[in-house]
Design a protein around this motif. Structure first.
Motif, PDB file in Angstrom:
ATOM      1  N   VAL A 245      51.461   5.021  58.605  1.00 12.59           N
ATOM      2  CA  VAL A 245      52.834   4.501  58.587  1.00 12.59           C
ATOM      3  C   VAL A 245      53.566   4.887  59.872  1.00 12.59           C
ATOM      4  O   VAL A 245      54.241   4.059  60.499  1.00 12.59           O
TER       5      VAL A 245
ATOM      6  N   VAL B 256      55.100   2.286  62.670  1.00 15.68           N
ATOM      7  CA  VAL B 256      56.509   2.300  63.089  1.00 15.68           C
ATOM      8  C   VAL B 256      56.601   2.504  64.598  1.00 15.68           C
ATOM      9  O   VAL B 256      57.412   1.868  65.281  1.00 15.68           O
TER      10      VAL B 256
ATOM     11  N   SER C 230      64.043   4.784  64.292  1.00 10.77           N
ATOM     12  CA  SER C 230      62.598   4.869  64.031  1.00 10.77           C
ATOM     13  C   SER C 230      62.203   6.020  63.112  1.00 10.77           C
ATOM     14  O   SER C 230      61.421   5.820  62.169  1.00 10.77           O
TER      15      SER C 230
ATOM     16  N   ILE D 167      63.182   5.173  59.521  1.00 12.04           N
ATOM     17  CA  ILE D 167      62.341   4.107  58.966  1.00 12.04           C
ATOM     18  C   ILE D 167      60.968   4.663  58.596  1.00 12.04           C
ATOM     19  O   ILE D 167      60.431   4.374  57.518  1.00 12.04           O
ATOM     20  N   ALA D 168      60.395   5.468  59.493  1.00 15.08           N
ATOM     21  CA  ALA D 168      59.075   6.051  59.214  1.00 15.08           C
ATOM     22  C   ALA D 168      59.123   6.924  57.965  1.00 15.08           C
ATOM     23  O   ALA D 168      58.225   6.860  57.110  1.00 15.08           O
TER      24      ALA D 168
ATOM     25  N   VAL E 111      61.319   6.868  55.382  1.00  8.69           N
ATOM     26  CA  VAL E 111      61.576   6.104  54.155  1.00  8.69           C
ATOM     27  C   VAL E 111      60.338   5.315  53.738  1.00  8.69           C
ATOM     28  O   VAL E 111      59.954   5.310  52.556  1.00  8.69           O
ATOM     29  N   LEU E 112      59.695   4.651  54.688  1.00  4.22           N
ATOM     30  CA  LEU E 112      58.498   3.874  54.352  1.00  4.22           C
ATOM     31  C   LEU E 112      57.387   4.775  53.817  1.00  4.22           C
ATOM     32  O   LEU E 112      56.695   4.421  52.849  1.00  4.22           O
ATOM     33  N   ALA E 113      57.202   5.926  54.433  1.00  5.54           N
ATOM     34  CA  ALA E 113      56.160   6.843  53.966  1.00  5.54           C
ATOM     35  C   ALA E 113      56.471   7.356  52.565  1.00  5.54           C
ATOM     36  O   ALA E 113      55.580   7.428  51.705  1.00  5.54           O
ATOM     37  N   GLU E 114      57.718   7.710  52.326  1.00  4.96           N
ATOM     38  CA  GLU E 114      58.082   8.205  51.002  1.00  4.96           C
ATOM     39  C   GLU E 114      57.938   7.108  49.944  1.00  4.96           C
ATOM     40  O   GLU E 114      57.530   7.377  48.814  1.00  4.96           O
ATOM     41  N   GLN E 115      58.280   5.879  50.317  1.00  5.55           N
ATOM     42  CA  GLN E 115      58.111   4.771  49.378  1.00  5.55           C
ATOM     43  C   GLN E 115      56.639   4.552  49.039  1.00  5.55           C
ATOM     44  O   GLN E 115      56.297   4.119  47.939  1.00  5.55           O
ATOM     45  N   ALA E 116      55.768   4.863  49.993  1.00  9.26           N
ATOM     46  CA  ALA E 116      54.328   4.720  49.766  1.00  9.26           C
ATOM     47  C   ALA E 116      53.723   5.986  49.164  1.00  9.26           C
ATOM     48  O   ALA E 116      52.493   6.087  49.059  1.00  9.26           O
TER      49      ALA E 116
END
Length: 540
Positions: free
Chosen positions: A195, A199, A223, A226-227, A229-234
């Protein structure tokens, strides 16, 4: 506390941060230490507002940019070449510290189950990235020591948080499966890295498309968030996402943006990280004062004693682990022993002693759930939080304040690695410029006088940077004299244009242009922090 009152409190805290940071600089001690002490003192003053830190705010607002910035200023070459000691500290030592603290806490605190004890061990196991960077660089340690400490503090948070989540889940649900935890560790780490790299790639692409420095700086600021949040969502590691993204973007940032953006971005990021660091460390001290009010008076001192015991355990484990982690691989590998001899014991001791805890431990402790799945209170939650704060305070103050005297006593100092590489790079760059001048000379468009001037300029630079370091002009004393002389001439130029502005001969716009040129030259010469020596009042 209403919004206006909160804003006023934050402004007052920022004022306190600035004052304490300036005082720390005069005392020549790392500012995180003084900020924690200052926050602790403020927390015990009657009438000072109590600020309750939301762990989600710490994880989402503070941690991503701090980790991204730390990774951005980490050399990938040096990180990769020191991957073995970094991994042994960031993974192996975290596991060892977690286990040792869990055993001690389980024995010392009757009724504390293994899940809660492991959660406490994971919480207090990782040294802090901010503390390591602020302290190691300020004290002038050998470059490899700084690289290992910074690399460890970047990666160990990921190990810690994965262990922490597994332990908390076990405490909440009452079940724990080791194989699932190990698998989750590798999946979370791998996905987090992917991820972060994605990003970084997108950020690099966006930077190349943009031509506006403010938009480009905004990309760099967004950046890390975003990195994360995306990682935590995954359900992956946000820590490793920020580290991977920061490392990747650093490799490509120079070619992606213009010089103006790089200069402005550096200023913006330096300011942002300073403010975030300052606020979080002073808030750490304030939280301990708030906890004193929340804990029954009869329990506070015994829990502080427990904190001392846990602190000693964590410190001793690190002091034992570091030399073992250096000795055992060399014992098992003759080739490693030949190409990388055993470091001096003083170096190993300093690495072992540099184990200050901070932001991640704070946020993880505060993020402990209030109840279990059965609705019962989370076991020993208040005790774990107070012990964690005790460990943060003990390691920051005791270890942090003692580092400088220890380094002086052990006669450790910078080894000149960066300075030698800088001279080599400068000579190489000047030679490349001379080659390019010869190439463009045949293209017809350059003015011969300009070519001659630039050949002289770069020729002088090549001669200066190819010195062997023994010539008088290359000594530290001569460099200081040259910098002082150049500071005097730049000051004279600056005061001259200020007088022209004050006399109405030139406008402020012209003054700002010339000042910018003088400021850039001062930065290039390493005298950017020196102020106008006299008469530098810019008032009209």
């Amino acid at each position: 506390m209403d919004s206006l009152h909160q804003l006023e409190t934050i402004i007052l805290l920022l004022i306190a941060v600035l004052a304490l940071a300036a005082f720390a600089r005069k005392l020549v001690i790392p500012y995180p230490i003084l900020l924690v002490i200052g926050g602790l003192v403020l927390g015990f003053i009657p009438g000072v507002p109590t600020l309750r830190l939301d762990p989600d705010v710490v994880f989402l607002v503070f941690l991503p940019p701090i980790l991204w910035s730390a990774a951005y200023f980490t050399s990938w070459r040096d990180f990769r070449s020191n991957l073995r000691p970094i991994t042994l500290l960031a993974v192996g030592l975290v596991l060892a510290t977690t286990a040792a603290v869990a055993v001690v806490a389980h024995i010392w605190l009757p009724g504390l189950g293994w899940a809660g004890a492991i959660a406490l061990g994971a919480i207090v196991s990782p040294p802090d990235a901010v503390s390591a960077t602020a302290i190691a660089k300020r004290l002038g340690l050998p470059y490899r020591v700084v690289t290992v400490l910074e690399g460890e503090s970047l990666v160990n948070d990921a190990t810690t948080l994965i262990l922490y989540r597994a332990a908390v889940m076990a405490a909440v649900s009452g079940t724990f499966i080791l194989s699932d935890t190990v698998l989750d560790f590798f999946i979370a780490a791998g996905v987090g890295v992917v991820v972060g790299l994605l990003v970084g790639v997108v950020a690099r692409w966006a930077l190349k498309l943009m031509k506006d420095s403010f938009s480009e700086i905004a990309v760099t600021l967004l950046s890390p968030y975003i990195a994360w949040v995306l990682a935590e969502q995954a359900h992956a590691s946000g820590v490793l996402a920020c580290v991977a993204g920061g490392l990747y973007l650093r490799q490509h940032f120079s070619a992606a943006v213009a010089p103006t953006t790089r200069i402005q971005a550096r200023a913006v990021w330096d300011f942002l990280v300073f403010v975030l660091n300052g606020l979080i460390f002073i808030l750490i001290g304030l939280q301990l004062g708030a906890l004193h009010e929340a804990i029954p008076s009869g329990m506070f001192l015994p829990l502080m004693l427990s904190g001392v015991l846990v602190s000693v355990t964590a410190i001793v484990v690190r002091l034992i682990w570091v030399p073992l982690a250096a000795w055992i691989p060399r014992l098992l590998s003759p080739s490693l022993r030949a190409r990388d001899p055993m470091p001096h014991w003083s170096v190993l001791f300093i690495i072992g002693w540099t184990g200050m805890r901070g932001i991640v431990s704070l946020a993880a402790a505060l993020a402990l759930p209030l109840t279990t799945a059965a609705g019962a209170p989370f076991p020993f939650r208040a005790e774990i939080i107070l012990i964690t704060f005790s460990v943060i305070l003990a390691t920051l103050v005791v270890q942090g304040l003692s580092l400088a005297p220890l380094i002086r006593a052990l006669k450790l100092k910078e080894d000149g690695t960066l300075e030698r590489e800088e001279m080599q790079a400068r000579e190489h760059a000047a030679t490349a410029a001379l080659v390019r001048l010869d190439e463009v000379a045949n293209e017809g468009w350059p003015i011969p006088e300009h070519l001659d001037q630039m050949r002289v300029h770069y020729g002088d630079r090549v001669q200066r940077y190819t010195k062997d370091g023994t010539a008088p002009e290359c000594t530290a004393e001569s460099i200081e004299i040259f910098q002082r002389l150049r500071h005097e001439t730049l000051t004279a130029e600056r005061l001259a244009v200020i007088r022209l502005r004050n006399d109405g001969v030139i406008s402020d716009d012209v003054l700002h242009r010339l000042e910018h040129e003088l400021d850039v030259e001062a930065l290039q010469l390493g005298i950017g922090e020196r102020r106008v020596s006299s008469g530098g009042d810019n008032s009209g």
